[in-house]
Design a protein around this motif. Structure first.
Motif, PDB file in Angstrom:
ATOM      1  N   THR A  44       7.492  -3.815 -38.896  1.00 24.21           N
ATOM      2  CA  THR A  44       8.243  -5.069 -39.715  1.00 24.21           C
ATOM      3  C   THR A  44       7.657  -4.777 -41.032  1.00 24.21           C
ATOM      4  O   THR A  44       6.605  -4.166 -41.345  1.00 24.21           O
ATOM      5  CB  THR A  44       7.407  -6.250 -39.369  1.00 24.21           C
ATOM      6  N   HIS A  45       8.259  -5.242 -41.841  1.00 30.89           N
ATOM      7  CA  HIS A  45       8.129  -5.169 -43.514  1.00 30.89           C
ATOM      8  C   HIS A  45       8.080  -6.589 -44.193  1.00 30.89           C
ATOM      9  O   HIS A  45       8.298  -7.644 -43.783  1.00 30.89           O
ATOM     10  CB  HIS A  45       9.530  -4.420 -44.312  1.00 30.89           C
ATOM     11  N   ASP A  46       7.255  -6.396 -45.014  1.00 30.49           N
ATOM     12  CA  ASP A  46       7.354  -7.660 -45.995  1.00 30.49           C
ATOM     13  C   ASP A  46       7.707  -7.171 -47.677  1.00 30.49           C
ATOM     14  O   ASP A  46       6.969  -6.349 -48.222  1.00 30.49           O
ATOM     15  CB  ASP A  46       5.831  -8.148 -46.411  1.00 30.49           C
ATOM     16  N   GLY A  47       9.055  -7.702 -47.675  1.00 27.80           N
ATOM     17  CA  GLY A  47       9.930  -7.069 -48.871  1.00 27.80           C
ATOM     18  C   GLY A  47       9.951  -5.617 -48.453  1.00 27.80           C
ATOM     19  O   GLY A  47      10.421  -5.247 -47.388  1.00 27.80           O
ATOM     20  N   HIS A  48       9.532  -4.626 -49.332  1.00 28.53           N
ATOM     21  CA  HIS A  48       9.745  -3.180 -49.021  1.00 28.53           C
ATOM     22  C   HIS A  48       8.499  -2.659 -48.474  1.00 28.53           C
ATOM     23  O   HIS A  48       8.446  -1.384 -48.356  1.00 28.53           O
ATOM     24  CB  HIS A  48      10.159  -2.616 -50.459  1.00 28.53           C
ATOM     25  N   ARG A  49       7.406  -3.112 -48.137  1.00 27.46           N
ATOM     26  CA  ARG A  49       6.376  -2.619 -47.815  1.00 27.46           C
ATOM     27  C   ARG A  49       6.133  -2.831 -46.360  1.00 27.46           C
ATOM     28  O   ARG A  49       6.228  -3.920 -45.565  1.00 27.46           O
ATOM     29  CB  ARG A  49       5.037  -3.513 -48.461  1.00 27.46           C
ATOM     30  N   LEU A  50       5.806  -1.676 -45.627  1.00 26.70           N
ATOM     31  CA  LEU A  50       5.482  -1.668 -44.179  1.00 26.70           C
ATOM     32  C   LEU A  50       4.178  -2.272 -43.649  1.00 26.70           C
ATOM     33  O   LEU A  50       3.295  -1.900 -44.427  1.00 26.70           O
ATOM     34  CB  LEU A  50       5.744  -0.255 -43.638  1.00 26.70           C
ATOM     35  N   VAL A  51       4.259  -3.315 -42.859  1.00 24.92           N
ATOM     36  CA  VAL A  51       3.011  -4.152 -43.020  1.00 24.92           C
ATOM     37  C   VAL A  51       2.658  -4.087 -41.135  1.00 24.92           C
ATOM     38  O   VAL A  51       1.541  -4.620 -40.671  1.00 24.92           O
ATOM     39  CB  VAL A  51       3.110  -5.750 -43.149  1.00 24.92           C
ATOM     40  N   SER A  52       3.356  -3.780 -40.488  1.00 30.80           N
ATOM     41  CA  SER A  52       3.059  -3.357 -39.162  1.00 30.80           C
ATOM     42  C   SER A  52       3.765  -2.507 -38.353  1.00 30.80           C
ATOM     43  O   SER A  52       5.204  -2.060 -38.849  1.00 30.80           O
ATOM     44  CB  SER A  52       3.159  -4.880 -38.268  1.00 30.80           C
TER      45      SER A  52
END
Length: 239
Positions: free
Chosen positions: A148-156
């Motif tokens: 999953t992403h938060d914006g363009h950042r992969l967070v999980s």
């Protein structure tokens, strides 16, 4: 003993669904115990796996320790953690659970989970949040990585691999510290489990350190149950 003989020597579910029989080099048996030497996934250094009750496994480990080459890593049933051959000293041995499920028991929403194409993101996330993970994009031979992403950042993120039995094995499940306790790891785990169960014998497996109570709780909620407790570690370099 060849792989076919190994399969008929034991009905242990770990033997059938945890080991990758395509990488098995040789095996030894004594009573209800089995010790397997297989090729490692990364540098190819041998991995020794010991399964069975202590009465049989402890003396068998002694025999194998005298006969086999020094492995790169050892995995044994927790009951014989103190019986690993002295010439194979383990660095930072850790206890972990092998867990399995045949069905998801909690309908966790997975709409935000996507298959990942840029796996450099995964390495960066693992380096930051789970630097000791043995599952990596370069070495795991994964069927897929989801995240999953938060914006363009992969967070999980997390990976699904297949054992030679066809069982799906989850690994490398990680969530950025800044996004912990938001259900992201749960969603990734649920999505990976659904994929694992959709093919093969309908079995999903994973490993989790015994001191990771939060993750164990998540896996139990999703339907996983503890099958075995192992201790594993890298073997210290020869002096």
């Amino acid at each position: 003993m060849d792989v076919e003989q190994l399969l008929t020597a034991s009905d242990d579910p770990v033997l059938r669904h945890f080991l990758d029989h395509r990488r098995v080099r040789r095996a030894w048996t004594r009573g209800r115990a089995v010790v397997v030497e297989q090729t490692g996934r990364g540098d190819g250094a041998p991995v020794v796996v010991g399964l069975g009750p202590r009465d049989d496994l402890s003396p068998l480990l002694g025999v194998v320790g005298a006969a086999a080459a020094r492995p790169g890593r050892v995995i044994v049933d927790a009951s014989v953690a103190d019986d690993v051959p002295a010439r194979w000293p383990l660095e930072d041995p850790r206890a972990w659970l092998w867990m399995t499920t045949t069905a998801l028991t909690d309908p966790v929403p997975t709409g935000r989970v996507r298959e990942l194409s840029d796996l450099s993101e995964v390495d960066a996330l693992l380096d930051d949040a789970a630097p000791h993970s043995l599952t990596r994009p370069a070495t795991a031979g994964a069927e897929c990585w989801l995240g999953t992403h938060d914006g363009h950042r992969l967070v999980s993120a997390g990976a699904l691999t297949r054992r030679s039995s066809g069982a799906g094995h989850l690994g490398g499940i990680v969530t950025a510290g800044s996004h912990a306790r938001r259900g992201l790891g749960t969603a990734v785990t649920a999505a990976l489990t659904a994929r694992a169960l959709a093919r093969g014998p309908g079995l999903a497996t994973l490993g989790v350190y015994t001191d990771n109570a939060t993750a164990i709780g998540v896996y139990r909620r999703l339907g996983y149950r503890e099958e075995r407790t192992f201790v594993s570690g890298a073997v210290a370099p020869a002096p």
